[in-house]
Each structure stands twice: as C-alpha cells, then as structure tokens.
Write an enzyme that holds these catalytic residues in place. Structure first.
Site, PDB file in Angstrom:
ATOM      1  N   ASP A  67       0.814  -1.217   0.000  1.00  0.00           N
ATOM      2  CA  ASP A  67       0.000   0.000   0.000  1.00  0.00           C
ATOM      3  C   ASP A  67       0.849   1.270   0.000  1.00  0.00           C
ATOM      4  O   ASP A  67       2.063   1.224   0.207  1.00  0.00           O
ATOM      5  CB  ASP A  67      -0.969   0.003   1.206  1.00  0.00           C
ATOM      6  CG  ASP A  67      -0.310  -0.483   2.505  1.00  0.00           C
ATOM      7  OD1 ASP A  67       0.932  -0.484   2.574  1.00  0.00           O
ATOM      8  OD2 ASP A  67      -1.042  -0.849   3.437  1.00  0.00           O
ATOM      9  N   ASP A 136      -7.607  -2.298  13.825  1.00  0.00           N
ATOM     10  CA  ASP A 136      -8.992  -2.521  13.377  1.00  0.00           C
ATOM     11  C   ASP A 136      -9.122  -3.800  12.556  1.00  0.00           C
ATOM     12  O   ASP A 136     -10.169  -4.055  11.977  1.00  0.00           O
ATOM     13  CB  ASP A 136      -9.473  -1.315  12.563  1.00  0.00           C
ATOM     14  CG  ASP A 136      -8.635  -1.086  11.304  1.00  0.00           C
ATOM     15  OD1 ASP A 136      -7.628  -1.807  11.103  1.00  0.00           O
ATOM     16  OD2 ASP A 136      -8.993  -0.189  10.513  1.00  0.00           O
ATOM     17  N   HIS A 138      -7.202  -4.557   9.850  1.00  0.00           N
ATOM     18  CA  HIS A 138      -6.876  -4.438   8.425  1.00  0.00           C
ATOM     19  C   HIS A 138      -5.632  -5.248   8.065  1.00  0.00           C
ATOM     20  O   HIS A 138      -4.771  -5.513   8.909  1.00  0.00           O
ATOM     21  CB  HIS A 138      -6.743  -2.968   7.976  1.00  0.00           C
ATOM     22  CG  HIS A 138      -5.567  -2.227   8.500  1.00  0.00           C
ATOM     23  ND1 HIS A 138      -5.575  -0.860   8.703  1.00  0.00           N
ATOM     24  CD2 HIS A 138      -4.309  -2.627   8.859  1.00  0.00           C
ATOM     25  CE1 HIS A 138      -4.397  -0.470   9.139  1.00  0.00           C
ATOM     26  NE2 HIS A 138      -3.615  -1.519   9.246  1.00  0.00           N
ATOM     27  N   GLU A 143      -9.562  -2.032   4.874  1.00  0.00           N
ATOM     28  CA  GLU A 143     -10.188  -1.628   6.124  1.00  0.00           C
ATOM     29  C   GLU A 143     -11.496  -2.395   6.380  1.00  0.00           C
ATOM     30  O   GLU A 143     -12.088  -2.939   5.436  1.00  0.00           O
ATOM     31  CB  GLU A 143     -10.481  -0.115   6.083  1.00  0.00           C
ATOM     32  CG  GLU A 143      -9.237   0.764   5.955  1.00  0.00           C
ATOM     33  CD  GLU A 143      -8.423   0.847   7.245  1.00  0.00           C
ATOM     34  OE1 GLU A 143      -8.352  -0.125   8.008  1.00  0.00           O
ATOM     35  OE2 GLU A 143      -7.832   1.923   7.485  1.00  0.00           O
TER      36      GLU A 143
HETATM   37  P1  PGA Z   1       2.308  -1.642  12.743  1.00  0.00           P
HETATM   38  O1  PGA Z   1       1.188  -1.580  11.612  1.00  0.00           O
HETATM   39  O2  PGA Z   1       3.229  -2.738  12.351  1.00  0.00           O
HETATM   40  O3  PGA Z   1       2.957  -0.296  12.700  1.00  0.00           O
HETATM   41  O4  PGA Z   1       1.602  -1.922  14.030  1.00  0.00           O
HETATM   42  C1  PGA Z   1       0.618  -2.742  11.129  1.00  0.00           C
HETATM   43  C2  PGA Z   1      -0.532  -2.404  10.220  1.00  0.00           C
HETATM   44  O5  PGA Z   1      -1.170  -1.356  10.402  1.00  0.00           O
HETATM   45  O6  PGA Z   1      -0.819  -3.210   9.322  1.00  0.00           O
END
Ligand code: PGA
Length: 235
Positions: A67, A136, A138, A143
């Site tokens: 992404d 959340d 994702h 999302e």
């Molecule tokens: P993080 O993010 O490794 O910074 O916790 C993971 C994500 O949002 O997929």
C-alpha cells in the site's frame, strides 16, 4: 495455519527473516510481497545484515508492496516508499526496476490501481506475502467493511488507522485520509502468507484467527489460506 508464539520481538524478527531468506534461497527470482509499519522493521534489518554478509542474494528478487498513501511519494518522509528504501531497499542488492509500490502521486488513481493488479499478474503473482495487522483488523489498508474488496483500490482510512498512524506525523490532521491498497485477491493468491503481530495486537489477532471469516475483520480472510504462518510475539 501454523501459529508460532514467541516471547520477544527479537525472536519474531529472527524467525521471520529466516522464513523470508529460505524463500529467497529456494527461489532466487521470487516475488516478495512486503509490508510497512513498526512490526517488520527489525525483520528488515536482519535481512539487510544477511545481505551484507552475503548470506542472501536479492539480485533477482522482485517486490510488490501492499500500500501507499494517496498524495505521497519518495520525497515525503512518511511515505511507504521512503520507509521501504530507508529500512530495506537502500541496504540490499535489489535492482530498482524490480521494486514495485503503488504510486500515490499519480493523477489517475483508478488507473494506477488497475495497473498494479496487471503488474502483479504479469509477475506471476506473489510467492511470499508478509503481513501485519491493524488495530482494526486491516491487512494492507483493506479496512473493515461490509464486503471484501478483491482488487487494488483506493480506500478511505478508518479513523482507528488514522489515529494509529498519527504517531508518524506531527498530528492527526496531517495523516492522509486516503490510500491505495492491494486487494484481497493477490494476497490470498500468494504462495505463502507470513503474518507478524506483537502483543498490542493480541485481541484483534485472536479475533481474526479464531472468530470466523468476516469483512468487518479483513485479516480473518487469511485463515482460509493453505500456507499461513502467524508469528505472535508476547512482547
Ligand atoms: P504496525 O502496523 O506494524 O505499525 O503496528 C501494522 C498495520 O497497520 O498493518
């Protein structure tokens, strides 16, 4: 599903780097699907070390990232492109033409999304996809929703994601509200999935892997994958 629980972030990174290194040594021209965020940072630093010690060769490896924020590119220090160069690509022997990240700066985002799916297909799909999980639920920036979106698409970030990612920005207002994300199809079509999650993700991870598949917890879909390794770190 293989669920591995480890006690330290160091151990999680070591195991993840070993799994990625094994893929690279078994298939030197593999397509690696890569993720950003705090969770994979140490894994990437171990891969850089292995590369500088000539224990791993990225010269034929191709990468596709999950992404990118809409409106951001390499010159924005919070962009995922910059993250990937700073944490991995600048320190390994990968060819720049083999690096693929959605371009958040293009005028025609819809076309960029279509082209990204075409590109992944033209590479023959992903051999190993590295994943984190959002608070959340994702994966990439898929999302929570009422349905899974299978293609690469533009997404409005969930308020939970905006808040979580504000730590990389001066304040929450500066966090882009939109992103381009790989959809569910290329992820689920990958030969292998490797998900990493730390203790702060325990609740959502357990929900994703044990409470059934639902687009309201997008990561739950990976439990349908035939070759899934989840490394959970109790730290
Ligand atoms: P993080 O993010 O490794 O910074 O916790 C993971 C994500 O949002 O997929």
């Amino acid at each position: 599903m293989e669920l591995i629980t480890v006690n330290t972030k160091e151990e999680m990174a070591r195991l993840a780097a070993e799994i990625i290194a094994k893929t690279v040594s078994e298939k030197p021209d593999a397509v690696l699907g890569l993720a950003t965020g705090d969770t994979p940072v140490h894994t990437y630093s171990l891969l850089c070390e292995k590369c500088s010690e000539k224990l791993i060769d990225f010269s034929k490896i191709k990468t596709v990232n999950l992404d990118e924020y809409v409106g951001m590119g390499y010159n924005d220090k919070q962009s995922f492109k910059r993250f990937m160069f700073d944490n991995l690509f600048d320190k390994i022997n990968i060819k720049h033409e083999n690096i693929h990240i959605p371009d958040g700066k293009v005028a025609d985002i819809a076309l960029e999304c279509e082209n990204y799916d075409r590109l992944i297909n033209s590479l023959g799909g992903i051999d190993l996809q590295l994943l984190g999980i959002g608070h959340d639920g994702h994966i990439g920036f898929n999302e929570p929703s009422t349905e899974f979106i299978y293609e690469t698409h533009k997404v409005m970030l969930d308020p939970v994601t905006v808040k979580a990612n504000s730590r990389f920005f001066k304040n929450e207002n500066e966090v882009p509200r939109f992103a381009i994300t790989m959809g569910i199809s290329p992820i689920m079509n990958a030969g292998k999935l490797l998900m990493l999650a730390g203790k702060d993700k325990k609740e959502i991870l357990m929900q994703a892997i044990f409470d059934g598949v639902t687009p309201s917890v997008p990561a739950s879909v990976i439990t349908k994958h035939k070759n899934l390794t989840v490394i959970y770190c109790n730290e």
